[in-house]
Design an enzyme around this catalytic site. Structure first.
Site, short mmCIF file in Angstrom:
data_model
loop_
_atom_site.label_atom_id
_atom_site.label_comp_id
_atom_site.label_asym_id
_atom_site.label_seq_id
_atom_site.Cartn_x
_atom_site.Cartn_y
_atom_site.Cartn_z
N ASP A 44 17.52 -8.06 -7.65
CA ASP A 44 17.72 -9.39 -8.23
C ASP A 44 17.67 -10.48 -7.15
OD1 ASP A 44 18.12 -8.05 -10.63
OD2 ASP A 44 20.30 -8.09 -10.46
N GLU A 200 14.87 -12.50 -19.03
CA GLU A 200 16.12 -12.72 -18.32
C GLU A 200 15.78 -13.01 -16.86
OE1 GLU A 200 18.07 -8.95 -19.19
OE2 GLU A 200 17.71 -8.27 -17.13
#
Length: 515
Positions: A44, A200
């Site tokens: 991430d 997302e």
């Protein structure tokens, strides 16, 4: 992916002595690099540039200290600057109560810089979003907590100084834009601005009057980019790349000369999720990953984004002779401070037996990221402080946690065991593979050899540091986001006792090397 050049070759190319080597070296010493720059679990990613410096933050889950920040001068050679979160708060799970917090904790931080201040927004799973700030990336950091949970928040400062948070969650795909007050202390209003099925991991970038939304589509392991002239749309959407061509979550960062590079996360098997770096060029005001000669994919090898910068790497090996733990270490959850020490025996790490009936639930397990493709972790220990009931040792930590442990027996003697803990939907399951190997030496060497391409580890021990004996069978190396740790396999130092109070294990040094 082939390993980097040998250290001797790199030293010759650089015209100087070789730097201490870890398992992986991205900088090839000839003006090129190979992906990934860090062949370890840094998921991430969010990367920004401040003047000539690049900063990188990523997910750390329940590991403490949490939210690691790294620094680079060229997007290839990285070192750890700090950890923003010294302790996880707000839930008993972080203290390994009520089931623990593996696969929860800190997700998908967003990093930005404005007017001399660094800001990091993130949302602990099931809690409200927090925004950390500091003038210096080394800290100290302070934070505020908003009044709601914004999943995978994307912090963005527009040209007029207005601050926003964008959020989307893959089970839906609706992108919501939250407008923040001037002090970044509260959300003033919220509006749905876009729908991108499955999206997302939002990132927002502005270039030449265009706003760009980068989104991960986890169900497809793909990355999309949307663009608009206004943050409120309307948005055009284009696919970018996916895990077959380089990765599925990330964005872009500009260089001092105006060029752009992309950073993107790739699911890479048992090592976890690595971050790749790629050239980006522009076509009709759309970013294109790769080069005009090879568009739409992250290169395996490419010229360094900024040439001439020196080789740098995060620390790994540790003699435990400093006042604080090295930046590479994290605990499995919030530690119990009274149960470890670097000062009670200077030059040694003392791990005192923590309450726990098995490794998965034991406090104060000290972790370090595994490194691909192959890495050897080795510790040198003094076992004389181990007491009856203690289980203290070293090994791997993940979906399958292989531990070569020194066990304190009821009669006051000690024995070696090799045990494997498998995390399942029904809870962790322990299999003691080898037991009752007597320990008579006052010094032991414990070793874990991780082979990520083969998906296995081998544990061994020695009484002289030269001749090693394998203990037990191979241990699987597995990445599993559903029942494992949601991280790549890590090295683990541990000491626990099912009966509560016990003794301790003294660790003289940890060494990481190529097998």
């Amino acid at each position: 992916m082939r390993a980097a050049l040998s250290i001797a070759t790199v030293a010759a190319l650089l015209g100087g002595p070789a730097a201490p080597a870890q398992v992986w070296r991205s900088d090839q010493g000839d003006g090129t690099y190979v992906n990934p720059p860090l062949n370890a679990d840094y998921p991430d990613p969010d990367i920004i540039r401040v003047d000539a410096d690049f900063y990188f933050v990523s997910t750390t889950f329940a590991n403490v200290p949490g939210l690691t920040m790294l620094h680079s001068r060229d997007l290839v050679n990285w070192d750890i600057v700090s950890h923003l979160v010294s302790r996880l708060e707000g839930r008993p799970h972080y203290d390994l109560e009520a089931g623990g917090a593996y696969r929860r904790g800190i997700y998908a931080p967003s990093l930005r810089y404005r007017d001399g201040t660094f800001y990091v927004a993130f949302t602990p799973v099931g809690q409200h979003t927090r925004i950390y700030s500091a003038r210096d990336p080394k800290g100290p950091w302070s934070h505020i907590e908003l009044d709601r949970e914004a999943f995978d928040p994307a912090l963005f400062f527009d040209d007029d100084g207005q601050a926003y948070l964008a959020s989307s969650i893959g089970t839906d795909g609706t992108v919501t834009l939250h407008t923040l007050d001037k002090g970044l202390t509260r959300i003033e209003r919220s509006a749905v601005i876009h729908y991108n099925k499955g999206a997302e991991g939002t990132k927002i970038v502005k270039r030449q009057g265009w706003y760009y939304l980068f989104n991960s589509i986890p169900g497809k392991l793909a990355l999309t980019v949307s663009r608009a002239r206004s943050l409120r749309g309307p948005w055009e959407v284009r696919p970018q790349i996916d895990d077959t061509t380089g990765g599925h979550q990330g964005a872009i960062v500009d260089l001092p000369n105006g060029d752009f590079y992309g950073f993107v996360m790739l699911d890479a098997g048992p090592i976890g999720r690595v971050t790749n770096i790629s050239p980006v060029f522009w076509r009709d005001d759309w970013p294109v990953w790769g080069t005009p000669e090879a568009p739409g994919r992250v290169p395996r090898r490419a010229p360094k984004p900024i040439p001439g910068e020196a080789f740098v790497e995060p620390p790994a090996s540790d003699a435990f002779d400093a006042q604080d733990l090295g930046r590479q270490w994290q605990w499995n959850h919030n530690p119990v401070p009274a149960l470890w020490s670097l000062s009670e025996r200077p030059g040694w790490l003392r791990l005192k037996a923590a309450p726990g009936d098995q490794l998965w639930w034991a406090r104060n397990t000290l972790l370090q990221k595994g490194q691909a493709p192959r890495g050897r972790g080795e510790i040198e220990v003094d076992p004389r402080g181990i007491r009856p009931g203690d289980v203290c040792g070293f090994g791997t930590f993940g979906k399958f946690s292989g531990q070569i442990a020194i066990v304190g027996l009821p009669d006051g003697t000690r024995a070696l065991t090799m045990r494997v803990t498998e995390s399942t939907v029904d809870g962790p399951r322990v299999d003691v593979r080898v037991a009752s190997q007597p320990v008579r030496a006052d010094r032991l060497w414990l070793r874990a050899d991780m082979d990520f391409p083969a998906g296995r580890a081998i544990l061994s021990y020695s009484e002289d540091g030269r001749r090693f004996t394998t203990l037990g069978d191979e241990v699987p190396l597995v990445y599993d986001w559903k029942t494992g740790t949601f991280q790549g396999v890590q090295f683990a130092l541990s000491c626990y006792n099912p009966n509560g109070a016990g003794g301790h294990l003294d660790v003289d040094r940890f060494t990481l090397s190529r097998p």
